[in-house]
Write a protein that holds these residues in place. Structure first.
Motif, PDB file in Angstrom:
ATOM      1  N   GLU A   3       0.829  -1.193   0.000  1.00  0.00           N
ATOM      2  CA  GLU A   3       0.000   0.000   0.000  1.00  0.00           C
ATOM      3  C   GLU A   3       0.871   1.252   0.000  1.00  0.00           C
ATOM      4  O   GLU A   3       1.987   1.236   0.478  1.00  0.00           O
ATOM      5  N   LEU A   4       0.308   2.333  -0.533  1.00  0.00           N
ATOM      6  CA  LEU A   4       1.005   3.619  -0.497  1.00  0.00           C
ATOM      7  C   LEU A   4       0.968   4.182   0.918  1.00  0.00           C
ATOM      8  O   LEU A   4      -0.033   4.041   1.620  1.00  0.00           O
ATOM      9  N   ILE A   5       2.043   4.824   1.295  1.00  0.00           N
ATOM     10  CA  ILE A   5       2.055   5.454   2.614  1.00  0.00           C
ATOM     11  C   ILE A   5       1.493   6.861   2.497  1.00  0.00           C
ATOM     12  O   ILE A   5       1.518   7.476   1.426  1.00  0.00           O
ATOM     13  N   ASP A   6       1.004   7.370   3.585  1.00  0.00           N
ATOM     14  CA  ASP A   6       0.499   8.732   3.652  1.00  0.00           C
ATOM     15  C   ASP A   6       1.706   9.669   3.750  1.00  0.00           C
ATOM     16  O   ASP A   6       2.394   9.697   4.769  1.00  0.00           O
ATOM     17  N   LEU A   7       1.968  10.411   2.683  1.00  0.00           N
ATOM     18  CA  LEU A   7       3.157  11.268   2.642  1.00  0.00           C
ATOM     19  C   LEU A   7       3.151  12.348   3.715  1.00  0.00           C
ATOM     20  O   LEU A   7       4.209  12.818   4.128  1.00  0.00           O
ATOM     21  N   SER A   8       1.993  12.723   4.190  1.00  0.00           N
ATOM     22  CA  SER A   8       1.942  13.755   5.235  1.00  0.00           C
ATOM     23  C   SER A   8       2.445  13.225   6.575  1.00  0.00           C
ATOM     24  O   SER A   8       2.724  13.998   7.483  1.00  0.00           O
ATOM     25  N   LYS A   9       2.570  11.908   6.692  1.00  0.00           N
ATOM     26  CA  LYS A   9       3.035  11.308   7.943  1.00  0.00           C
ATOM     27  C   LYS A   9       4.509  10.905   7.893  1.00  0.00           C
ATOM     28  O   LYS A   9       5.024  10.351   8.848  1.00  0.00           O
ATOM     29  N   VAL A  10       5.171  11.181   6.784  1.00  0.00           N
ATOM     30  CA  VAL A  10       6.589  10.860   6.664  1.00  0.00           C
ATOM     31  C   VAL A  10       7.372  11.824   7.556  1.00  0.00           C
ATOM     32  O   VAL A  10       7.214  13.044   7.443  1.00  0.00           O
ATOM     33  N   PRO A  11       8.202  11.309   8.463  1.00  0.00           N
ATOM     34  CA  PRO A  11       8.936  12.213   9.362  1.00  0.00           C
ATOM     35  C   PRO A  11      10.002  13.006   8.605  1.00  0.00           C
ATOM     36  O   PRO A  11      10.477  12.594   7.552  1.00  0.00           O
ATOM     37  N   VAL A  12      10.347  14.136   9.162  1.00  0.00           N
ATOM     38  CA  VAL A  12      11.409  14.964   8.592  1.00  0.00           C
ATOM     39  C   VAL A  12      12.730  14.211   8.759  1.00  0.00           C
ATOM     40  O   VAL A  12      13.044  13.731   9.848  1.00  0.00           O
ATOM     41  N   ALA A  78       7.787  13.483  -0.335  1.00  0.00           N
ATOM     42  CA  ALA A  78       6.785  14.050   0.573  1.00  0.00           C
ATOM     43  C   ALA A  78       6.818  15.571   0.615  1.00  0.00           C
ATOM     44  O   ALA A  78       5.799  16.203   0.898  1.00  0.00           O
ATOM     45  N   SER A  79       7.957  16.190   0.326  1.00  0.00           N
ATOM     46  CA  SER A  79       8.047  17.651   0.451  1.00  0.00           C
ATOM     47  C   SER A  79       8.431  18.345  -0.851  1.00  0.00           C
ATOM     48  O   SER A  79       8.549  19.572  -0.874  1.00  0.00           O
ATOM     49  N   LEU A 105       0.786  14.590  -9.324  1.00  0.00           N
ATOM     50  CA  LEU A 105       2.082  14.103  -9.786  1.00  0.00           C
ATOM     51  C   LEU A 105       2.776  13.326  -8.670  1.00  0.00           C
ATOM     52  O   LEU A 105       3.376  12.281  -8.910  1.00  0.00           O
ATOM     53  N   GLN A 106       2.672  13.819  -7.444  1.00  0.00           N
ATOM     54  CA  GLN A 106       3.242  13.074  -6.320  1.00  0.00           C
ATOM     55  C   GLN A 106       2.618  11.690  -6.234  1.00  0.00           C
ATOM     56  O   GLN A 106       3.310  10.698  -6.033  1.00  0.00           O
ATOM     57  N   TYR A 107       1.307  11.618  -6.390  1.00  0.00           N
ATOM     58  CA  TYR A 107       0.616  10.339  -6.318  1.00  0.00           C
ATOM     59  C   TYR A 107       1.081   9.419  -7.452  1.00  0.00           C
ATOM     60  O   TYR A 107       1.390   8.247  -7.225  1.00  0.00           O
ATOM     61  N   SER A 110       4.583   8.197  -6.738  1.00  0.00           N
ATOM     62  CA  SER A 110       4.619   7.167  -5.697  1.00  0.00           C
ATOM     63  C   SER A 110       4.087   5.841  -6.226  1.00  0.00           C
ATOM     64  O   SER A 110       4.592   4.774  -5.881  1.00  0.00           O
ATOM     65  N   GLN A 111       3.080   5.886  -7.108  1.00  0.00           N
ATOM     66  CA  GLN A 111       2.568   4.666  -7.744  1.00  0.00           C
ATOM     67  C   GLN A 111       3.656   4.008  -8.604  1.00  0.00           C
ATOM     68  O   GLN A 111       3.847   2.798  -8.561  1.00  0.00           O
ATOM     69  N   LYS A 112       4.367   4.825  -9.360  1.00  0.00           N
ATOM     70  CA  LYS A 112       5.441   4.320 -10.230  1.00  0.00           C
ATOM     71  C   LYS A 112       6.543   3.680  -9.390  1.00  0.00           C
ATOM     72  O   LYS A 112       7.029   2.589  -9.711  1.00  0.00           O
ATOM     73  N   LEU A 113       6.951   4.345  -8.311  1.00  0.00           N
ATOM     74  CA  LEU A 113       7.989   3.793  -7.442  1.00  0.00           C
ATOM     75  C   LEU A 113       7.525   2.481  -6.811  1.00  0.00           C
ATOM     76  O   LEU A 113       8.302   1.537  -6.681  1.00  0.00           O
TER      77      LEU A 113
END
Length: 130
Positions: A3-12, A78-79, A105-107, A110-113
């Protein structure tokens, strides 16, 4: 499939450094005093040219760290925004569609990766079995 991760929850990432003039200035003073204790009294005077030079060095170092932070953020999905995001997508043969927004584009990136990592794991399993 993962599953894709929620990019807003990726830590700095840890490479992003805080920007504190006072900390950098204090560290530079400590280095100089470590080299020669005689500078301790000189650095107590804010108007001394050596103190002013250390302030300039601390400001310049802070500026360079800010540039490194910005470059790092531009290379993290994510940023990443704007041209940084477009450049990130181009590494994987993805370009923004005219009517699409950065989040889309981010989505897509992330799908491509995700597909690439899944394909790689299948190839690795096949090679290990063969």
């Amino acid at each position: 499939m993962a599953e894709l991760i929620d990019l807003s929850k990726v830590p700095v990432p840890d490479i992003i450094q805080p920007l504190s003039f006072e900390q950098r200035f204090a560290a530079l003073k400590q280095i100089l005093v470590g080299i020669d204790q005689g500078y301790q009294a000189v650095l107590a005077l804010e108007s001394d040219p050596i103190t002013k030079l250390l302030q300039v060095f601390a400001y310049r170092e802070m500026h360079l760290v800010a540039q490194i932070n910005d470059a790092t953020r531009g290379n993290i999905l994510a940023s990443s925004t704007g041209n940084n995001l477009i450049a990130l997508g181009s590494r994987y043969d993805l370009a923004p569609l005219v009517i699409k927004r950065e989040m889309q584009l981010q989505y897509r990136l992330s799908q491509k990766l995700l597909r690439m990592s899944h394909h790689l794991s299948v190839v690795c399993k096949w090679r290990l079995m063969g």
